[in-house]
Scaffold this motif. Structure first.
Motif, short mmCIF file in Angstrom:
data_model
loop_
_atom_site.label_atom_id
_atom_site.label_comp_id
_atom_site.label_asym_id
_atom_site.label_seq_id
_atom_site.Cartn_x
_atom_site.Cartn_y
_atom_site.Cartn_z
N GLU B 5 9.15 15.10 95.74
CA GLU B 5 10.28 14.88 94.83
C GLU B 5 10.16 13.52 94.16
OE1 GLU B 5 13.05 16.92 94.06
OE2 GLU B 5 11.57 18.33 94.86
N SER B 6 9.85 12.52 94.99
CA SER B 6 9.76 11.16 94.46
C SER B 6 8.62 11.04 93.45
CB SER B 6 9.62 10.17 95.63
OG SER B 6 8.58 9.27 95.40
N ILE B 7 7.52 11.75 93.72
CA ILE B 7 6.40 11.72 92.76
C ILE B 7 6.83 12.38 91.46
CG2 ILE B 7 4.05 12.52 92.28
CD1 ILE B 7 3.48 12.32 95.25
N LYS B 8 7.46 13.56 91.60
CA LYS B 8 7.87 14.31 90.42
C LYS B 8 8.82 13.51 89.54
CE LYS B 8 7.62 19.30 91.13
NZ LYS B 8 8.35 20.40 91.73
N LYS B 9 9.68 12.74 90.19
CA LYS B 9 10.70 12.03 89.45
C LYS B 9 10.10 11.05 88.43
CE LYS B 9 14.79 9.50 89.34
NZ LYS B 9 15.45 8.27 89.67
N ASP B 10 8.92 10.52 88.77
CA ASP B 10 8.29 9.52 87.90
C ASP B 10 7.85 10.10 86.55
OD1 ASP B 10 8.61 7.84 89.99
OD2 ASP B 10 6.53 7.21 90.13
N PHE B 11 7.64 11.40 86.50
CA PHE B 11 6.96 11.96 85.33
C PHE B 11 7.84 12.84 84.47
CE2 PHE B 11 3.77 11.06 88.54
CZ PHE B 11 2.89 10.27 87.82
N ASN B 12 8.16 12.37 83.27
CA ASN B 12 8.69 13.27 82.25
C ASN B 12 7.80 13.12 81.02
OD1 ASN B 12 9.49 10.96 80.89
ND2 ASN B 12 11.65 11.14 81.45
N THR B 13 8.15 13.80 79.94
CA THR B 13 7.26 13.75 78.78
C THR B 13 7.09 12.32 78.26
OG1 THR B 13 7.99 15.96 78.24
CG2 THR B 13 6.78 14.80 76.54
N MET B 14 8.18 11.53 78.34
CA MET B 14 8.08 10.13 77.90
C MET B 14 7.01 9.39 78.72
SD MET B 14 10.04 9.34 75.34
CE MET B 14 10.57 7.63 75.32
N THR B 15 6.98 9.67 80.04
CA THR B 15 5.96 9.04 80.88
C THR B 15 4.56 9.41 80.40
OG1 THR B 15 7.46 9.39 82.73
CG2 THR B 15 5.24 8.67 83.27
N TRP B 16 4.36 10.71 80.15
CA TRP B 16 3.01 11.16 79.77
C TRP B 16 2.58 10.57 78.44
CZ3 TRP B 16 0.38 12.38 83.62
CH2 TRP B 16 0.90 13.14 84.66
N ASP B 43 -5.17 -7.77 82.11
CA ASP B 43 -5.51 -6.41 81.70
C ASP B 43 -4.69 -5.37 82.44
OD1 ASP B 43 -6.60 -6.80 84.13
OD2 ASP B 43 -8.65 -6.28 83.59
N SER B 44 -3.54 -5.77 82.97
CA SER B 44 -2.69 -4.73 83.57
C SER B 44 -1.23 -4.84 83.13
CB SER B 44 -2.83 -4.71 85.09
OG SER B 44 -3.12 -5.97 85.59
N ILE B 45 -1.00 -5.40 81.95
CA ILE B 45 0.37 -5.48 81.45
C ILE B 45 0.95 -4.08 81.26
CG2 ILE B 45 1.82 -6.24 79.52
CD1 ILE B 45 -0.06 -8.57 79.13
N GLY B 46 0.18 -3.20 80.65
CA GLY B 46 0.63 -1.83 80.43
C GLY B 46 0.91 -1.11 81.74
N THR B 47 0.02 -1.29 82.71
CA THR B 47 0.22 -0.67 84.02
C THR B 47 1.55 -1.11 84.61
OG1 THR B 47 -2.16 -0.78 84.34
CG2 THR B 47 -0.83 -0.35 86.29
N MET B 48 1.84 -2.41 84.52
CA MET B 48 3.10 -2.90 85.08
C MET B 48 4.30 -2.31 84.33
SD MET B 48 2.77 -6.75 86.44
CE MET B 48 1.54 -7.24 87.64
N LEU B 49 4.20 -2.21 83.01
CA LEU B 49 5.30 -1.63 82.23
C LEU B 49 5.63 -0.23 82.72
CD1 LEU B 49 4.44 -2.61 78.55
CD2 LEU B 49 6.36 -3.42 79.92
N VAL B 50 4.59 0.60 82.85
CA VAL B 50 4.81 1.97 83.31
C VAL B 50 5.39 1.95 84.71
CG1 VAL B 50 3.71 4.16 83.88
CG2 VAL B 50 2.95 2.88 81.90
N ALA B 51 4.83 1.12 85.58
CA ALA B 51 5.28 1.09 86.97
C ALA B 51 6.77 0.77 87.05
CB ALA B 51 4.47 0.07 87.76
N VAL B 52 7.23 -0.15 86.20
CA VAL B 52 8.64 -0.55 86.26
C VAL B 52 9.55 0.57 85.76
CG1 VAL B 52 10.37 -2.17 85.42
CG2 VAL B 52 8.13 -3.00 86.11
N VAL B 53 9.28 1.10 84.56
CA VAL B 53 10.25 2.04 83.98
C VAL B 53 10.03 3.49 84.39
CG1 VAL B 53 10.80 0.57 82.02
CG2 VAL B 53 9.01 2.28 81.79
N CYS B 54 8.85 3.81 84.95
CA CYS B 54 8.63 5.20 85.36
C CYS B 54 8.48 5.33 86.88
CB CYS B 54 7.39 5.78 84.69
SG CYS B 54 7.46 5.73 82.90
N GLY B 55 8.07 4.26 87.56
CA GLY B 55 7.98 4.33 89.01
C GLY B 55 6.59 4.09 89.56
N PRO B 56 6.49 3.93 90.89
CA PRO B 56 5.23 3.55 91.53
C PRO B 56 4.11 4.57 91.35
CG PRO B 56 6.91 4.06 93.19
CD PRO B 56 7.61 4.00 91.86
#
Lengths: 285, 250, 258
Positions: B5-16, B43-56
Motif C-alpha cells: 500500500e505504501s509503495i502504491k501510494k507514492d505513484f500517480n500519473t504526476m509521479t510518473w 547530481d541528485s537534486i531531482g531525486t530529492m524533489l521526487v522523494a519529498v513530494v512523492c515518497g521514499p
C-alpha cells in the motif's frame, strides 16, 4: 440525442477559495459544434477538464452538480470509459507528445496500446487517422522533430485514433503560427463535416463564427451569453466585458456610425456577411 | 500488505511524469556543475524533489533510474553505483515523511543523514568493485590515507564521510529552495505534497548548523587521526538525536 | 539538435539482430564472469577474444573504440596508476621513489582491477551501441517490467536532449548578459542559480500538462495493455542466454571449489 449534459455544475480547485465554475449548465447534442469564448481565467479550460472527466478525477477539488457524458456520470466513470467517450486536445503541442515513443506512428498507437486494442487492429486505425489529419508522410519521423502545426495534428490523431464520441479542444491553435493554425483548423473542419461532436475553446472569433453551431460566452465561471454565433458574437455585452469582437463585426460597427453599414442589418460575424453588408451599404444613396 | 500500500501510494500519473523531468534535472545540473568547476556533484537534486513530494519508494526508483539513464546515455561506468542513488532517494523520502523537509535546519539534518547513508553505501562498492581507488578526484584523499598506514576500508569510509556531507547538504538546500518556489496548488497534485508544507525556522537552526559544522571539523581531523572518525559519527548521532527530540517535545 | 540521446548506432549485423534481452544477458554474464573467475587473465581474455571481436561483428568497431578511448582509457589508466602507486602491501619491491613503494603485487592487482572495469564498461558500451532503447524496453515489458518504468526510461532519453539544448540556450543568454561562468569560486557559485532556476522551474511547470496529456491517452488504464512493436526471440537467443547462465555458474563454482 444529448451527449454531454452538465447540470448546475460548480467547481473549486483544491487549495483555492473561489469557484472556477459557478452553476454552469450545458447540453450538447450529438453532432453539434459548440464553441466557448471568454477572457483569461473565465473557466474555459476548467470547463474542458470537467467535460473530459479530469475534474474531479485528476484535479480532485469540490465538484457539485452532475456531469454526464454519453449517459455515464463522470464521477463513476473509469479512465477507459472517459477516454473512449471524450478526447482532449489542448494548447501546447509539445507537452502533448507522450515521450514514450520514437516515431509518429507509434506515438499515435500509444493510446490503443494502453486500451489493450489488439495488435492486428492497430495499423489500419493508425493509418486512417494519419490520412484524416494529413500526416501520413510523417509516420516514421520523431514526434519531437516536427513543426508546431505538425505536432498538434499528431496530438489530434493520437486522440482521434481512440474514436472518442466527443472531441474537446482547448485553444488548439493558440501556440501555432498562421500556417499551423490553418492546418489544424482544416482537420477540425474535416471532423465537424463527418458529424463529430465538438466542444472548442477558441479566441479567434472568425474561426468560431465559421465553425460553431452554438457559442457560449463564459465569464468568471458563469455563462454570460449563449446562442448562435450571429447572436452571441455581436452581443454588445461582449464589448462591455472585454471579450472583443471579430474584425468583421468591429468594422461594420464603425461603418454603421459612418452610414456605411445598412442600419437595419445585423452586424456580420464572417467575411462573407461583412462583404454583402458593406456592398449593400455602399449602394444606398 | 501495508508495505505494498505504501509503495502504491507514492505513484500517480504526476509521479510518473515528474520522474523523467527529475532525472533530466539531475543530469543537466550535474553537467552545469562540472562546467562551473564546482567541487560538488549536485547530481541528485531531482531525486530529492521526487522523494519529498512523492515518497521514499518513488525517490528510490528515481535514484536508480537516474543512474541507469546516466549509464545508458552518457557513461556506462555509472551503472554499478546505482545503490547509492537508490538510498539517497529512499532516505530523503523517509526523512521527509518524518517531517524533516519543512524548514532550513530540518533540511540540513536530512542532507546530513543522506550523506552518511551515501557514504556508507558507496564504500563497499568502491572497495570491492574498484579496489578502493575510483576515478573520482577524492581518491587522492584515499590514497593519502592509505599511505598513513590505514587499512583500505577505513580509508575509503573516511574519504566518503568527508566528501559527502558538503554535497548532500547543498543538494538538499537547493531542492528545498526549488520546492519553496513552487505553488501549493501545483504541489497538491503529488501524492505526498504534505511533506513539503513549509514551517517556520527557530533557534534550533543555529544549534544544528553549529553541530553539523563541528561534526564536519571532526571528520576533517580524522585525516590526522583515525579515532576522530568514530568521535565524529558519535557527535553526529548526538546532534541529530537532540534536534529530533527537541522537535518531538514541542 | 539531436533527436535522441543514446549510444545506439543503426546497422545491420548479426549482433543487432539478437534479441535485446539476450544482449543484456551477455553483457551481465561477461561482467560477472570477469569478476568471479579465479583465473587472473580472464578479464583481459574476455576483452580481447570476446568483446572486441563482437564489436567488429556488430559492425560498430569504430564507434566502440572511440567510446572506449573517450570513456575508458583515461579512467582505467588513472585507476591503474593510482592503485599501483598507493595500494599498500606486497613483497617484491619494483622501485622506491620519495615516500612511494611500488611492489609487483600492487601493480598486478591494479592491473586486474583496471581490466575488470574495462571489461565491465566496454561490454555495456557494446550492448548499448547495438541495442535500440525502445526495443530493449518493449522486450523487457513483455518479460514483466512494468510499463510505467519503461515509459520513464524512454521519455527521459527523449527529454534529456531537449533539456540540454535548453541549458545551452540559457547559458549562452546569461553569458551575454555578463554572467561570469568562470572566475573566483564565489562567482561560480553565484552563477549557479540564474543558470539552474529557469531550467528547473520551466520543466517542472510542464509536468501537470504532460500528465493530463498521457492520461487523455489512457496511460493509467488498469486493463491489459498491448504492444504494437514485436521483438523477435529465436531458439538461438534462448540457447545463448542459457549458455551464458551456465558459464556464470561455472565461473562461480571455479572460484569456490576450484
Amino acid at each position: 440525442m444529448v451527449i454531454v449534459d452538465l447540470q448546475h455544475v460548480t467547481y473549486r480547485y483544491p487549495m483555492t477559495e473561489q469557484s472556477a465554475l459557478e452553476d454552469v449548465s450545458l447540453h450538447i447534442e450529438e453532432g453539434e459544434f459548440v464553441a466557448v469564448i471568454g477572457p483569461n481565467g473565465a473557466g474555459k479550460s476548467t470547463l474542458c477538464y470537467t467535460v473530459a472527466g479530469f475534474i474531479p478525477h485528476f484535479f480532485k477539488g469540490e465538484l457539485e452538480g452532475t456531469v454526464e457524458v454519453a449517459g455515464v456520470e463522470s464521477r463513476q466513470a473509469s479512465l477507459e470509459q472517459r477516454v473512449r467517450s471524450v478526447g482532449l486536445v489542448f494548447q501546447n503541442p509539445f507537452n502533448q507528445i507522450s515521450g514514450a515513443k520514437y516515431t509518429v506512428f507509434e506515438e499515435i498507437a500509444f493510446g490503443l496500446e494502453n486500451l489493450g486494442v489488439s495488435r492486428a487492429e492497430m495499423p489500419a486505425r493508425v493509418e486512417q487517422v494519419m490520412a484524416l489529419t494529413g500526416i501520413t508522410d510523417l509516420a516514421e519521423r520523431s514526434p519531437y522533430a516536427l513543426s508546431g502545426g505538425q505536432q498538434q495534428r499528431v496530438a489530434l490523431a493520437s486522440i482521434l485514433v481512440m474514436e472518442p464520441k466527443v472531441l474537446v479542444l482547448d485553444e488548439p491553435t493558440s501556440q501555432l503560427d498562421p500556417v499551423g493554425t490553418r492546418e489544424v483548423f482544416g482537420v477540425i473542419r474535416n471532423m465537424a463535416l463527418r458529424g463529430m461532436t465538438v466542444l472548442m475553446v477558441e479566441h479567434k472569433l472568425e474561426w468560431v463564427a465559421a465553425f460553431a453551431d452554438r457559442v457560449i460566452a463564459l465569464e468568471n465561471g458563469r455563462i454570460l451569453a449563449e446562442g448562435t454565433p450571429a447572436e452571441v458574437l455581436t452581443d454588445e455585452r461582449l464589448l462591455e466585458h472585454h471579450f472583443g469582437f471579430s474584425r468583421y463585426t468591429l468594422a461594420a460597427r464603425e461603418g454603421r456610425k459612418e452610414a456605411l453599414w445598412p442600419p437595419d442589418r445585423r452586424l456580420p460575424v464572417t467575411l462573407d456577411e461583412a462583404e454583402t453588408g458593406f456592398r449593400e451599404g455602399l449602394r444606398r444613396p | 500488505m501495508k508495505l505494498l500500500e505504501s509503495i502504491k501510494k507514492d505513484f500517480n500519473t504526476m509521479t510518473w511524469v515528474l520522474i523523467p523531468v527529475a532525472i533530466a534535472i539531475n543530469v543537466v545540473i550535474g553537467q552545469i556543475v562540472v562546467l562551473l568547476k564546482l567541487p560538488v556533484f549536485l547530481d541528485s537534486i531531482g531525486t530529492m524533489l521526487v522523494a519529498v513530494v512523492c515518497g521514499p519508494w518513488a525517490g528510490a526508483l528515481t535514484g536508480t533510474l537516474s543512474n541507469i539513464i546516466w549509464g545508458l546515455a552518457i557513461d556506462p561506468s555509472a551503472f554499478p553505483w546505482f545503490p547509492v542513488a537508490l538510498f539517497i532517494g529512499f532516505v530523503t523520502g523517509w526523512c521527509a515523511q518524518g517531517g524533516l523537509f519543512r524548514n532550513t535546519w530540518k533540511v540540513a539534518i536530512t542532507g546530513f543523514i543522506v550523506a552518511l547513508t551515501a557514504a556508507a553505501v558507496s564504500t563497499p562498492i568502491s572497495v570491492y568493485l574498484y579496489g578502493g581507488i575510483t576515478a573520482s578526484g577524492s581518491s587522492i584523499i584515499t590514497a593519502y590515507l592509505l599511505q598513513t598506514g590505514r587499512d583500505l576500508l577505513t580509508s575509503v569510509l573516511s574519504t566518503n564521510f568527508l566528501v559527502e556531507p558538503v554535497d548532500k547538504i547543498s543538494t538538499a538546500f537547493l531542492a528545498f529552495a526549488i520546492l519553496r518556489g513552487l505553488s501549493a496548488r501545483y504541489l497538491a497534485r503529488f501524492p505526498r505534497a504534505g511533506n513539503a508544507t513549509p514551517e517556520k525556522d527557530d533557534r534550533r537552526a543555529l544549534f544544528i548548523g553549529v553541530g553539523i559544522f563541528v561534526v564536519l571539523a571532526i571528520l576533517v581531523a580524522n585525516l590526522i587521526n583515525p579515532a576522530f572518525l568514530w568521535i565524529g559519527l558519535g557527535v553526529a548521532v548526538v546532534v541529530i538525536g537532540v534536534g529530533l527530540l527537541s522537535s518531538r517535545i514541542r | 539538435m539531436r533527436e535522441r540521446l543514446s549510444f545506439y548506432i543503426q546497422r545491420h549485423s548479426p549482433i543487432h539482430r539478437l534479441n535485446p534481452f539476450t544482449k543484456l544477458t551477455l553483457a551481465f554474464a561477461l561482467v560477472l564472469i570477469s569478476f568471479f573467475s579465479p583465473w587472473y587473465w580472464t578479464a583481459l581474455c574476455l576483452i580481447l577474444l570476446v568483446i572486441f571481436p563482437l564489436a567488429i561483428i556488430g559492425r560498430v568497431g569504430r564507434e566502440f573504440f572511440a567510446a572506449a578511448l573517450r570513456l575508458l582509457v583515461p579512467v582505467t589508466g588513472f585507476i591503474f596508476l593510482m592503485q599501483s602507486l598507493f595500494l599498500p602491501g606486497g613483497e617484491t619491491v619494483l622501485f622506491r621513489f620519495w615516500f612511494l613503494r611500488v611492489t609487483l603485487e600492487s601493480v598486478a592487482r591494479a592491473f586486474l582491477i583496471s581490466m575488470r572495469i574495462f571489461g565491465m564498461v566496454s561490454s555495456f558500451i557494446l550492448f548499448l551501441l547495438t541495442t535500440h532503447p525502445s526495443e530493449l524496453m518493449t522486450d523487457l515489458t513483455r518479460r514483466g517490467l512494468p510499463g510505467t518504468v519503461a515509459y520513464v526510461i524512454i521519455s527521459t532519453l527523449q527529454i534529456l536532449p531537449q533539456m540540454q539544448a535548453k541549458a545551452q540556450t540559457i547559458i549562452a543568454a546569461q553569458r551575454s548578459r555578463g554572467l561570469a561562468v568562470e572566475g573566483s569560486f564565489i562567482r561560480r557559485v553565484r552563477a549557479l542559480v540564474p543558470l539552474v532556476g529557469p531550467l528547473v522551474f520551466g520543466s517542472l511547470v510542464e509536468v501537470e500538462e504532460r500528465a493530463i496529456a498521457i492520461e487523455a491517452r489512457a496511460f493509467s488504464a488498469t486493463g491489459p495493455k498491448t504492444s504494437y512493436r514485436e521483438i523477435d526471440d529465436t531458439p538461438f537467443d534462448r540457447t545463448v542466454r542459457w549458455l551464458m547462465v551456465a558459464l556464470v555458474v561455472l565461473s562461480l563454482a571455479a572460484r569456490f571449489f576450484g
